[in-house]
Write a protein that holds these residues in place. Structure first.
Motif: not given
Length: 837
Positions: A136-137, A141-143, A159-163
């Protein structure tokens, strides 16, 4: 990234690796010793030996039957050893090519083979990397991730770190093994490894995809099929002729088997496999990793090397050498910096990655006095339409900041200053570039709230210039001269400023007289591009996608192009080139997958060394294949012609098997170990239309074989009139065996190399063993009976040796004469090329 991710300590990582096993989605399918043995036993050659041994045992010829059985076991063992050697070389290559990943261990970033990754590891990922684990990220950055290997959908997934990772569609912050990072960089926490990943669960492994047969494999396959067809036809002819003429159908069948064994060139696939595997292994020892065996055939015909500047011609060891600010230049190579120069580097650090992989970013952060801490709130990465990196920050004191760094012309455009204002900076830029420095410009937004949505509308103010020193590698000038002597031109392609590119090209030894062509000029040309680049060898401010246009234009000019690349956008050019070369240290996974070879040390010298070794492998493999054709001609002819003449047979299965035990190791061991010709890198590149093993080589091999056949057959006919059949058979057989050894030495020998150099020890060992056995064949009664021999007279032995030396060695003096004629100006040059190539 505002969170520190120290990762696992080494002891804990080792414990988890021992518990969970290596991170391998599915085992690499390699041929075991048992599988090699089984496939060898299915070869026609060994089936024929079994049939022949059975016939002798059926007839009560116990000695001959047991000899053929032991010979079959020995021959099978030899082939298995050679194939196992090939498999061992391929395993060594797989170990060398093991992908790696950047991992945090005990707070330190390190590079590990992906099979060492464990659950809980902290992985640093970036654009162009193929993910080796499920995870998991957690930061960055946004990937943008290409998940088509799992889902079949070609559109990248964000992919973001917020979900949450529970997202059933695999979006959010979940990343998966085998997927590709299209853009962005970040920190990934490893959740699953090996067969527990999604890729492992569905049993897919990209490394297990079976490659297509190469052109060389297909051509040799056709040749083996042709020899097999001839073996069937001629064997049937011998059986009928012998049976009808002499009425002994058992002996007729044995004679037919003898012809078949003598014609089947079972050495072809073995030699090809051994040469390709060991050739690739030799290249890997020189930091050139071959991903596709067919490229070994192409390396020798390369006419143009298109190479990057940074990391290939230069050391990729960036250091801040100079800072220009407010009309003055500051030496930044050592010592404390003046406050104004320090502010320029601080601003550049704000536009750099926190955990940088780029050498310039690392150099900036090492030299920057302070970045003040904080969090990146938004980033605009480098792109073709704006050659600059822009980042906005929330600093530790709560204030906002924005900074940009990149190509000077891009930063000048962002600042929207007048030409009068920028004139001093442009002059400084030209001066720094002319000294070979790589120059970045820096700009900042000086206001309390630096947040904005469109960088082109932001009020950037020019801060200064930073000059980086990246020295030319020490081995480059010499390697470039060697390439030029070999008839290979070198073009330097870089994204740098034109003046910098010209100076580095001059230092390296690239031809700078025609000047430099820029990416803008290439974009403005279409059909005229091929003509314009015929002489230009320095290309600057080139976008990755413009490399493809250059490759196509060079190929349209008839060049055989080797192209280097390291980025995601370089993949089309690498695939379009005749030889795609990816960088092993700084290259992306996408570039490596698209390339034919990978440079493990990113060095230009390794490219030239690869060409040199490629020419050696090509030449030695061609010699070996020519030798195989040559030795099978007299074998088949001497097994067939005496029978058709009504004379006693010269060869029986035992004789052919004995000769095969000499021929097979000579092909795989002696020829492969031969060094390069002294003038290998002074000859022009081979024509791209010249095949490794075509009609010319077949014809020359056949000619050599016919000469041996004529000499030995004539000697046999003469001996039949002078001595009993057994003695008449022994002397010509000795002549044939020695002629084969002389032919091997003649065909493999490298000019200017001593006959007793260490690499020839295996050849002399084979010869000594063969001579000892031959001596036993004509002096030990039991062995004489087995081979149907009688001891020949001294004169017959001397004549046999003379026949062998002349018929097997004539090509050596002939080649020397022709080479001398080619090297001599005047009428002698009309003698033409060497027949053997």
């Amino acid at each position: 990234m505002d969170v520190t991710w120290p990762g696992l300590d080494q002891d804990e990582a080792d414990r988890r690796l021992l518990s969970a096993g290596p991170n391998i989605p599915s085992p690499v399918r390699a041929r075991s010793l048992g599988r090699i043995l089984l496939s060898t036993l299915q070869e026609p050659m060994f089936l024929l030996l079994v049939v022949a041994a059975g016939l002798y045992l059926f007839l009560g010829s116990l000695a001959e039957g047991l000899f053929l059985t032991l010979a079959a076991v020995g021959t099978i063992s030899l082939v298995v050893v050679q194939q196992a050697r090939s498999e061992s070389a391929m395993k060594a290559l797989r170990d060398l090519s093991e992908p790696t990943a950047r991992v945090m261990r005990s707070g330190v970033a390190c590079t590990l083979a992906i099979d060492r990754l464990v659950q809980g590891d902290i992985l640093l990922v970036s654009e162009g990397q193929r993910l080796p684990v499920d995870g998991r990220l957690v930061d960055g950055d946004v990937l943008s991730v290409d998940e088509s290997t799992l889902s079949g959908e070609s559109a990248p997934v964000i992919k973001t770190v917020r979900q949450a990772i529970s997202d059933p569609d695999g979006a959010g912050d979940a990343v998966f093994s085998g997927t590709l990072v299209v853009s962005g960089q970040g920190v990934v926490e490893v959740l699953e490894t090996g067969p527990r990943t999604r890729l492992g669960q569905i049993g897919t492994s990209l490394a297990a995809i079976a490659p297509d047969r190469t052109r060389l494999e297909r051509s040799t396959g056709r040749l083996v099929a042709l020899f097999g067809f001839l073996a069937v036809v001629l064997s049937a002819t011998v059986v009928l002729a012998y049976g009808l003429m002499r009425g002994d159908w058992i002996e007729a069948l044995l004679a037919g088997i003898t012809v078949a064994i003598s014609l089947i060139p079972e050495e072809f696939p073995t030699v090809l496999a051994v040469f390709i595997a060991l050739g690739a292994w030799r290249l890997a020892r020189h930091q050139v990793l071959v991903r596709r065996g067919a490229v070994i055939e192409t390396l020798g015909s390369a006419t143009l090397l298109c190479v990057d500047k940074t990391g290939t011609l230069t050391e990729n060891r960036m250091s801040v050498a100079e800072v220009w600010v407010e009309g003055k230049s500051v030496d930044a190579s050592a010592g404390p910096l003046p406050p104004d120069a320090g502010l320029v580097l601080d601003a550049a650090a704000l536009a750099s990655a926190l955990q940088p992989t780029d050498p310039m970013d690392r150099a900036i952060r090492e030299r920057s006095p302070s970045t003040g801490g904080g969090t990146v709130t938004r980033a605009w990465p480098l792109e073709a339409k704006r050659m600059a990196v822009i980042q906005t920050w929330r600093l530790a004191d709560g204030k906002s900041a924005a900074a940009a760094k990149g190509a000077p012309e891009a930063i000048f455009s962002l600042c929207k200053a007048s030409e009068k204002t920028l004139a001093p900076a442009r002059e400084a830029l030209d001066a720094m570039a002319a000294r070979g420095l790589r120059v970045l410009a820096v700009a900042t937004v000086r206001q309390v709230d630096a947040g904005f949505t469109d960088p082109d509308q932001a009020p950037f103010i020019f801060s200064g210039l930073i000059g980086f020193l990246d020295p030319v590698r020490e081995d480059v000038p010499g390697a470039l001269q060697e390439a030029r002597r070999a008839g290979i031109s070198v073009a330097m392609i870089t994204g740098d400023y034109p003046a910098t590119a010209l100076e580095i090209a001059r230092q390296a030894g690239v031809d700078v007289d025609p000047g430099v062509m820029t990416g803008d000029e290439i974009a403005a040309l279409s059909a005229e591009l091929s003509e314009r680049i015929r002489t230009v060898r320095v290309f600057a401010r080139i976008q990755p996608q413009q490399k493809l246009a250059l490759v196509q234009a060079f190929k349209a000019n008839g060049e055989i192009v080797a192209m280097t690349g390291d980025g995601v956008n370089d993949a089309p050019a690498l695939q379009a080139a005749d030889i795609g070369i990816a960088m092993g240290k700084r290259g992306t996974d996408v570039a490596r997958e698209a390339a034919d070879i990978v440079l493990m040390d990113d060095s230009f010298g390794a490219i030239v060394g690869g060409v040199r070794l490629g020419r050696r492998i090509f030449a030695n493999l061609r010699k070996a294949l020519t030798f195989i054709v040559a030795v099978h001609v007299p074998l088949a002819g001497l097994a067939l012609i005496p029978i058709l003449m009504g004379a006693p047979p010269l060869l029986f299965p035992a004789h052919v098997v004995f000769l095969q035990l000499i021929i097979s190791p000579v092909c795989s061991l002696v020829f492969e170990a031969e060094p390069s010709e002294g003038d290998a890198m002074t000859k022009p590149p081979r024509s791209d239309t010249a095949s490794l093993f075509g009609p010319r080589q077949i014809a020359f091999g056949a000619l050599q074989g016919v000469v041996i056949l004529s000499g030995v057959l004539g000697f046999y006919v003469w001996m039949l009139a002078q001595a009993p059949e057994t003695e008449a058979r022994a002397a010509p057989f000795i002549a044939l065996a020695i002629a084969n050894m002389v032919l091997a030495l003649t065909d493999s020998a490298t000019s200017g190399v001593s006959l007793f150099d260490p690499h020839r020890r295996i050849f002399w060992l084979i010869c000594a063993s063969a001579v000892i056995v031959l001596g036993g064949c004509v002096s030990v009664p039991f062995v004489e009976d087995l081979f149907r021999f009688a001891t020949p007279s001294g004169d017959a032995l001397l004549l046999a040796i003379a026949v062998a030396l002349v018929s097997g060695g004539w090509a050596g003096p002939w080649r020397w004469i022709v080479q001398r004629a080619q090297a001599t100006p005047g009428p002698l040059r009309e003698a033409g090329p060497v027949v053997a190539g």
